[in-house]
Design an enzyme around this catalytic site. Structure first.
Site, PDB file in Angstrom:
ATOM      1  N   SER A  96       4.559  -5.487  21.641  1.00  0.00           N
ATOM      2  CA  SER A  96       3.636  -4.801  22.815  1.00  0.00           C
ATOM      3  C   SER A  96       2.511  -4.386  21.900  1.00  0.00           C
ATOM      4  CB  SER A  96       4.372  -3.565  23.155  1.00  0.00           C
ATOM      5  OG  SER A  96       5.321  -4.016  24.054  1.00  0.00           O
ATOM      6  N   THR A 120       4.259   1.290   3.225  1.00  0.00           N
ATOM      7  CA  THR A 120       2.902   1.067   3.716  1.00  0.00           C
ATOM      8  C   THR A 120       2.757  -0.228   4.638  1.00  0.00           C
ATOM      9  OG1 THR A 120       2.430   2.030   1.446  1.00  0.00           O
ATOM     10  CG2 THR A 120       0.773   0.438   2.501  1.00  0.00           C
ATOM     11  N   LEU A 121       1.670   0.083   5.467  1.00  0.00           N
ATOM     12  CA  LEU A 121       1.651  -1.038   6.464  1.00  0.00           C
ATOM     13  C   LEU A 121       0.217  -1.513   6.244  1.00  0.00           C
ATOM     14  CD1 LEU A 121       2.618   0.904   9.715  1.00  0.00           C
ATOM     15  CD2 LEU A 121       3.767  -0.572   8.065  1.00  0.00           C
ATOM     16  N   GLU A 122       0.046  -2.916   6.406  1.00  0.00           N
ATOM     17  CA  GLU A 122      -1.100  -3.699   6.198  1.00  0.00           C
ATOM     18  C   GLU A 122      -1.832  -3.838   7.560  1.00  0.00           C
ATOM     19  OE1 GLU A 122       0.589  -7.391   4.703  1.00  0.00           O
ATOM     20  OE2 GLU A 122       2.299  -6.138   4.084  1.00  0.00           O
TER      21      GLU A 122
HETATM   22  N1  LIG Z   1       4.861  -4.101   3.731  1.00  0.00           N
HETATM   23  C1  LIG Z   1       5.647  -3.369   2.736  1.00  0.00           C
HETATM   24  C2  LIG Z   1       6.407  -4.182   2.108  1.00  0.00           C
HETATM   25  C3  LIG Z   1       7.372  -3.342   1.266  1.00  0.00           C
HETATM   26  N2  LIG Z   1       7.218  -2.216   1.077  1.00  0.00           N
HETATM   27  C4  LIG Z   1       8.150  -1.351   0.188  1.00  0.00           C
HETATM   28  C5  LIG Z   1       9.735  -1.877   0.116  1.00  0.00           C
HETATM   29  C6  LIG Z   1       9.712  -2.660  -1.120  1.00  0.00           C
HETATM   30  O1  LIG Z   1      10.898  -2.898  -1.740  1.00  0.00           O
HETATM   31  C7  LIG Z   1       8.674  -1.930  -2.055  1.00  0.00           C
HETATM   32  C8  LIG Z   1       7.948  -2.757  -3.112  1.00  0.00           C
HETATM   33  O2  LIG Z   1       7.731  -4.225  -2.530  1.00  0.00           O
HETATM   34  P1  LIG Z   1       7.427  -5.370  -3.528  1.00  0.00           P
HETATM   35  O3  LIG Z   1       8.798  -5.597  -4.369  1.00  0.00           O
HETATM   36  O4  LIG Z   1       7.010  -6.651  -2.832  1.00  0.00           O
HETATM   37  O5  LIG Z   1       6.288  -4.709  -4.477  1.00  0.00           O
HETATM   38  P2  LIG Z   1       5.504  -5.592  -5.633  1.00  0.00           P
HETATM   39  O6  LIG Z   1       6.531  -6.799  -6.002  1.00  0.00           O
HETATM   40  O7  LIG Z   1       4.219  -5.586  -5.450  1.00  0.00           O
HETATM   41  O8  LIG Z   1       5.724  -4.596  -6.708  1.00  0.00           O
HETATM   42  P3  LIG Z   1       6.826  -4.139  -7.395  1.00  0.00           P
HETATM   43  O9  LIG Z   1       7.584  -5.376  -8.473  1.00  0.00           O
HETATM   44  O10 LIG Z   1       6.675  -3.111  -8.569  1.00  0.00           O
HETATM   45  O11 LIG Z   1       8.156  -3.497  -6.515  1.00  0.00           O
HETATM   46  O12 LIG Z   1       7.719  -1.516  -1.203  1.00  0.00           O
HETATM   47  C9  LIG Z   1       6.133  -1.413   1.643  1.00  0.00           C
HETATM   48  O13 LIG Z   1       6.459  -0.304   1.429  1.00  0.00           O
HETATM   49  N3  LIG Z   1       5.403  -2.092   2.577  1.00  0.00           N
END
Ligand SMILES: Nc1ccn([C@H]2C[C@H](O)[C@@H](COP(=O)(O)OP(=O)(O)OP(=O)(O)O)O2)c(=O)n1
Length: 183
Positions: A96, A120-122
């Site tokens: 939605s 965290t949201l993009e």
């Molecule tokens: N959209 C997202 C995706 C994931 N996460 C959280 C859950 C994941 O377990 C954590 C770490 O994500 P990644 O392993 O993808 O992060 P990086 O590889 O960039 O860094 P690191 O290796 O330090 O975790 O962040 C988040 O908050 N928001």
């Protein structure tokens, strides 16, 4: 294997899945609906550089919400700390919300076992859209692990709310030849 909604509820009761403020009303057939927290970040830098910590503005919404602008990129977070020591998780937008032209995640869907915090949201939008704190924007799904669980211990461990990229904490050029082809 994906956990059914009923299984998520049982695992929450057993403490094997953590969802802050768990509300059975937000259980879905194979997921749990999470809400948008009140704080968004918007990067200030015209050019982001993975070697430099980004500068950003903090936008705190009141009950009236905030109109998001297209062609801008926001970070937000889930209101709920969520995760599991025993399962991996993936995050999706609600249909939605997606069909209003809002992306809440488009490039980093995976949550590791042991990552238990607000996600965290993009966020970006296709056209101007008002969002409200506390609105249900997405769903989290949990997946059974095959193999020995390995606890997440990365850069985002202990997050309490929205967190900008911490890539600059790493040496982004470590072990790589840096070839500069432009500015
Ligand atoms: N959209 C997202 C995706 C994931 N996460 C959280 C859950 C994941 O377990 C954590 C770490 O994500 P990644 O392993 O993808 O992060 P990086 O590889 O960039 O860094 P690191 O290796 O330090 O975790 O962040 C988040 O908050 N928001």
């Amino acid at each position: 294997m994906i956990l059914t909604g009923q299984e998520i509820e049982q695992q929450v009761a057993q403490g094997r899945v953590v969802i802050d403020g768990f509300d059975p009303a937000r259980i879905e057939p194979n997921s749990y609906g999470f809400r948008l927290a009140d704080t968004l970040l918007r990067y200030d830098d015209g050019v982001l550089d993975p070697a430099v910590p980004p500068r950003y503005e903090r936008l705190v919404m009141d009950d009236g919400g905030l109109v998001l602008e297209p062609h801008r990129f926001y970070l937000g977070s889930t209101l709920e700390a969520m995760g599991s020591e025993h399962h991996a998780a993936t995050l999706y937008a609600c249909r939605s919300v997606a069909t209003l032209g809002m992306w809440i995640q488009f490039s980093a869907p995976l949550g590791h076992s042991g990552a238990i915090f607000p996600w965290t949201l993009e966020i970006t939008v296709a056209q101007r859209l008002r969002v409200y704190p506390g609105m249900v924007v997405g769903k989290i799904a949990f997946w059974a692990l095959q193999g020995q669980p390995h606890r997440y211990a990365g850069k985002y461990t202990g997050s309490r709310s929205v967190v900008p990229s911490r890539l600059a904490q790493e040496s982004v050029h470590a072990g790589r030849e840096l070839v500069v082809t432009g500015r």
